[in-house]
Motif scaffolding. Structure first.
Motif, mmCIF file in Angstrom:
data_model
loop_
_atom_site.group_PDB
_atom_site.id
_atom_site.type_symbol
_atom_site.label_atom_id
_atom_site.label_comp_id
_atom_site.label_asym_id
_atom_site.label_seq_id
_atom_site.Cartn_x
_atom_site.Cartn_y
_atom_site.Cartn_z
ATOM 1 N N MET A 168 0.827 -1.209 0.000
ATOM 2 C CA MET A 168 0.000 0.000 0.000
ATOM 3 C C MET A 168 0.860 1.258 0.000
ATOM 4 N N LEU A 169 0.395 2.270 -0.732
ATOM 5 C CA LEU A 169 1.079 3.565 -0.801
ATOM 6 C C LEU A 169 0.209 4.579 -0.068
ATOM 7 N N VAL A 170 0.512 4.804 1.185
ATOM 8 C CA VAL A 170 -0.316 5.642 2.048
ATOM 9 C C VAL A 170 0.570 6.641 2.767
ATOM 10 N N GLY A 171 0.213 7.930 2.671
ATOM 11 C CA GLY A 171 0.993 8.929 3.387
ATOM 12 C C GLY A 171 0.845 10.305 2.783
ATOM 13 N N ASN A 172 1.794 11.173 3.104
ATOM 14 C CA ASN A 172 1.786 12.514 2.532
ATOM 15 C C ASN A 172 2.355 12.455 1.114
ATOM 16 N N PRO A 173 2.239 13.538 0.346
ATOM 17 C CA PRO A 173 2.674 13.477 -1.055
ATOM 18 C C PRO A 173 4.118 13.065 -1.249
ATOM 19 N N GLU A 174 5.025 13.555 -0.416
ATOM 20 C CA GLU A 174 6.438 13.202 -0.584
ATOM 21 C C GLU A 174 6.654 11.708 -0.349
ATOM 22 N N HIS A 175 6.039 11.175 0.703
ATOM 23 C CA HIS A 175 6.196 9.757 1.018
ATOM 24 C C HIS A 175 5.632 8.881 -0.107
ATOM 25 N N VAL A 176 4.423 9.199 -0.558
ATOM 26 C CA VAL A 176 3.796 8.396 -1.603
ATOM 27 C C VAL A 176 4.601 8.482 -2.890
ATOM 28 N N ALA A 177 5.078 9.662 -3.238
ATOM 29 C CA ALA A 177 5.873 9.818 -4.455
ATOM 30 C C ALA A 177 7.146 8.979 -4.392
ATOM 31 N N ASN A 178 7.837 9.004 -3.259
ATOM 32 C CA ASN A 178 9.082 8.249 -3.129
ATOM 33 C C ASN A 178 8.834 6.747 -3.218
ATOM 34 N N LYS A 179 7.766 6.288 -2.572
ATOM 35 C CA LYS A 179 7.465 4.856 -2.627
ATOM 36 C C LYS A 179 7.037 4.453 -4.036
ATOM 37 N N MET A 180 6.313 5.331 -4.711
ATOM 38 C CA MET A 180 5.873 5.066 -6.078
ATOM 39 C C MET A 180 7.071 4.995 -7.014
ATOM 40 N N ILE A 181 8.001 5.899 -6.865
ATOM 41 C CA ILE A 181 9.211 5.903 -7.697
ATOM 42 C C ILE A 181 9.972 4.590 -7.530
ATOM 43 N N GLN A 182 10.134 4.163 -6.294
ATOM 44 C CA GLN A 182 10.875 2.933 -6.040
ATOM 45 C C GLN A 182 10.175 1.731 -6.664
ATOM 46 N N LEU A 183 8.854 1.684 -6.521
ATOM 47 C CA LEU A 183 8.096 0.557 -7.065
ATOM 48 C C LEU A 183 8.167 0.529 -8.593
ATOM 49 N N ILE A 184 7.963 1.676 -9.210
ATOM 50 C CA ILE A 184 8.002 1.759 -10.675
ATOM 51 C C ILE A 184 9.386 1.400 -11.193
ATOM 52 N N GLU A 185 10.420 1.899 -10.524
ATOM 53 C CA GLU A 185 11.783 1.671 -10.978
ATOM 54 C C GLU A 185 12.182 0.205 -10.834
ATOM 55 N N GLN A 186 11.858 -0.393 -9.695
ATOM 56 C CA GLN A 186 12.251 -1.775 -9.452
ATOM 57 C C GLN A 186 11.504 -2.759 -10.354
ATOM 58 N N LEU A 187 10.221 -2.485 -10.612
ATOM 59 C CA LEU A 187 9.423 -3.394 -11.428
ATOM 60 C C LEU A 187 9.447 -3.026 -12.908
ATOM 61 N N LYS A 188 10.060 -1.889 -13.243
ATOM 62 C CA LYS A 188 10.150 -1.426 -14.634
ATOM 63 C C LYS A 188 8.752 -1.293 -15.259
ATOM 64 N N LEU A 189 7.915 -0.521 -14.584
ATOM 65 C CA LEU A 189 6.544 -0.315 -15.027
ATOM 66 C C LEU A 189 6.462 0.828 -16.030
ATOM 67 N N GLN A 190 5.499 0.723 -16.938
ATOM 68 C CA GLN A 190 5.175 1.840 -17.833
ATOM 69 C C GLN A 190 3.916 2.584 -17.370
ATOM 70 N N ARG A 191 3.138 1.939 -16.513
ATOM 71 C CA ARG A 191 1.915 2.566 -16.007
ATOM 72 C C ARG A 191 1.699 2.147 -14.554
ATOM 73 N N PHE A 192 1.297 3.106 -13.723
ATOM 74 C CA PHE A 192 0.955 2.781 -12.342
ATOM 75 C C PHE A 192 -0.355 3.473 -11.985
ATOM 76 N N MET A 193 -1.258 2.684 -11.387
ATOM 77 C CA MET A 193 -2.547 3.222 -10.950
ATOM 78 C C MET A 193 -2.697 3.035 -9.449
ATOM 79 N N LEU A 194 -3.011 4.104 -8.774
ATOM 80 C CA LEU A 194 -3.292 4.074 -7.345
ATOM 81 C C LEU A 194 -4.775 3.805 -7.160
#
Length: 348
Positions: A287-313
């Motif tokens: 889960m990506l839950v938190g303030n904008p900075e926290h969610v953005a950082n977790k999203m970046i890590q997830l997208i980068e590690q999984l090599k995603l082209q699209r992410f939906m919250l």
């Protein structure tokens, strides 16, 4: 460039403050406003799922997407998912081609078997045909998407003798994604067809999906598909609020409410404890839950590690007050998405 968006099922569970659930009418009308705001704040895609039960308001996502198409300009509009196994592929194509006309070429289909099975008895299908229904109907939908004239010999579907299917999509072809919960067999089938894939990452460690994604690309290469056209997306539960602690605390009730309801129906699910929830919103949780900075950082890590082209919250899970949901969408579009896109714009 990474595409960022929202997925939703239009949940109608009791709100924490009132212990009253929003009506289906109320939630459906709210969804149209959420689509419009998501477009205004620059998100790339809004996707709505199909269900046939009391705790989800949406049984016909295409109608809500059509309403959302009218007053939006840029956002892509998708199902999440269309339960293709219990649908008529001809009607599915016609409905999304109609949305495509209203949206000037922004409609998409996300097809899936459906982890909820209420639609099968409702429309007269047998669960014993679960895989065969989906595979045949997906093949039929792809054929309709390829050409106006349809010649089709059906087994679990109708046979069609050289009949045209109208209207045609505004786009040359409707983008068709296929969603999966993470089955290797599903990954194999989707990759072999050369179709983009979406993984529903709603529990456990999200980085455990990396071997599946690598497998998807290996299969696509084996079948000699153009790897530049093979896309991987994911959706995960999440919530955004200005304050980190407020986000985590306020999101627990709706998440537990929905999870506990599903646990009462499914033997392999368990009611959610606070400790399990805190683990899920932690660094290695889905889960990506938190303030904008926290969610953005977790999203970046997830997208980068999984090599995603699209992410939906998936926002929200369970029902939240609508003003808070609109605030979360605004924070996503105005603060989270720019951080994420800026990061990836600098990557080679």
């Amino acid at each position: 460039m990474i595409e960022l968006g929202i997925s939703t099922f239009g949940e109608t569970t009791p709100l924490e403050a009132t212990q009253q659930a929003p009506s289906h009418q109320e939630r459906i009308q709210q969804l149209v406003k959420e689509i419009e705001l998501a477009d205004q704040v620059g998100l790339d895609v809004y996707a709505i799922g199909e269900h046939h039960r009391a705790d989800f308001a949406v049984s016909a996502p295409e109608i809500i997407l059509a309403a959302g198409a009218v007053n939006t300009k840029n956002i892509r509009l998708s199902s999440a998912v269309t339960i293709l196994s219990s649908s008529d592929p001809v009607r599915v194509y016609q409905q999304y081609a109609t949305i495509d006309a209203l949206a000037n070429g922004r409609a998409e289909i996300m097809a899936g078997r459906g982890s909820f099975i209420e639609s099968f008895p409702l429309f007269g299908y047998q669960l014993t045909d679960y895989d065969e229904l989906f595979n045949e109907k997906l093949a039929m939908l792809l054929k309709i998407n390829d050409a106006t004239q349809l010649n089709w010999q059906g087994n679990f579907t109708q046979s069609v003798d050289n009949r045209p299917v109208y209207p045609r999509a505004t786009q040359e072809k409707l983008p068709i994604w296929v969603a999966t919960g993470g089955s290797p067999d599903s990954t194999l089938r989707i990759a072999s067809l050369g179709l983009p894939i979406v993984y529903a990452i709603i529990g456990g460690n999200p980085y455990h999906f990396k071997p599946l994604i690598d497998y998807y690309y290996r299969v696509a290469k084996h079948y000699q598909h153009d790897l530049s056209q093979m896309k991987v997306g994911a959706h995960s539960w999440g919530w955004i609020a200005p304050d980190q602690e407020t986000a985590i605390e306020s999101y627990f009730h709706p998440t537990k409410t929905l999870t506990d309801q599903l646990a009462s129906e499914r033997p392999h699910w368990q009611p959610m404890s606070k400790a399990q929830y805190l683990q899920a919103v932690g660094p290695e949780g889905a889960m990506l839950v938190g303030n904008p900075e926290h969610v953005a950082n977790k999203m970046i890590q997830l997208i980068e590690q999984l090599k995603l082209q699209r992410f939906m919250l998936h926002l929200p899970v369970g029902s939240m007050p609508h003003d808070q949901t609109l605030q979360a969408i605004q924070l996503y579009g105005e603060e989270v998405a720019p951080r994420v896109k800026h990061y990836f714009s600098k990557q080679p």
